[in-house]
Design a protein around this motif. Structure first.
Motif, PDB file in Angstrom:
ATOM      1  N   UNK A   2       0.830  -1.209   0.000  1.00 28.72           N
ATOM      2  CA  UNK A   2       0.000   0.000   0.000  1.00 28.72           C
ATOM      3  C   UNK A   2       0.868   1.264   0.000  1.00 28.72           C
ATOM      4  N   UNK A   3       0.302   2.328  -0.514  1.00 27.67           N
ATOM      5  CA  UNK A   3       1.002   3.610  -0.537  1.00 27.67           C
ATOM      6  C   UNK A   3       0.924   4.257   0.844  1.00 27.67           C
ATOM      7  N   UNK A   4       1.426   5.465   0.959  1.00 28.48           N
ATOM      8  CA  UNK A   4       1.420   6.201   2.217  1.00 28.48           C
ATOM      9  C   UNK A   4       0.001   6.403   2.738  1.00 28.48           C
ATOM     10  N   UNK A   5      -0.958   6.574   1.813  1.00 30.53           N
ATOM     11  CA  UNK A   5      -2.355   6.778   2.203  1.00 30.53           C
ATOM     12  C   UNK A   5      -3.038   5.484   2.617  1.00 30.53           C
ATOM     13  N   UNK A   6      -2.396   4.337   2.369  1.00 33.85           N
ATOM     14  CA  UNK A   6      -2.967   3.058   2.763  1.00 33.85           C
ATOM     15  C   UNK A   6      -3.684   2.329   1.643  1.00 33.85           C
TER      16      UNK A   6
END
Length: 130
Positions: free
Chosen positions: A42-46
């Motif tokens: 997942x990216x930083x935002x989830x």
């Protein structure tokens, strides 16, 4: 081969394909040959980042509605797991023809090379001196 190295509009570049395949999983392919991927981590935002690699020219209007919804996180499951129910009134996809030789040109258009109707051609501009 050079177009795959330097141009992004012909579907994908070698670097983009390498990067997507290195960190993403193949999710599915649509009827037009476009291929869809999702990041493993997942990216930083989830959220897991989602990608489309177009077959041929990169034209976003070639993405079907069910895959568009998945790409934009409207649907959690991809159409390969849960296909979008097609309604009886829906028609098949037509590509965006704007800017091509197949674009719609109404009668009387300058690009149509046809004679204009008489009602349109007898116009005389108003002049304050007349």
């Amino acid at each position: 081969m050079l177009d795959k190295i330097f141009t992004w509009w012909s579907g994908w570049t070698v670097g983009a394909l390498f990067d997507v395949k290195r960190r993403s999983d193949f999710i599915g392919e649509d009827d037009y040959g476009n291929r869809y991927f999702q990041d493993r981590k997942p990216s930083y935002e989830g959220r897991h980042r989602r990608y489309v690699i177009y077959k041929g020219i990169a034209e976003p209007s070639k993405v079907p509605a069910d895959w568009h919804g998945w790409l934009h996180y409207t649907y959690d499951e991809p159409p390969t797991e849960r296909p979008l129910e097609r309604k009886s009134f829906e028609t098949d996809h037509t590509p965006n023809l704007t800017g091509t030789i197949f674009a719609y040109r109404p009668r009387g258009s300058l690009s149509r090379e046809a004679e204009r109707r008489e009602a349109d051609s007898d116009y005389q501009a108003w002049s304050p001196d007349a």
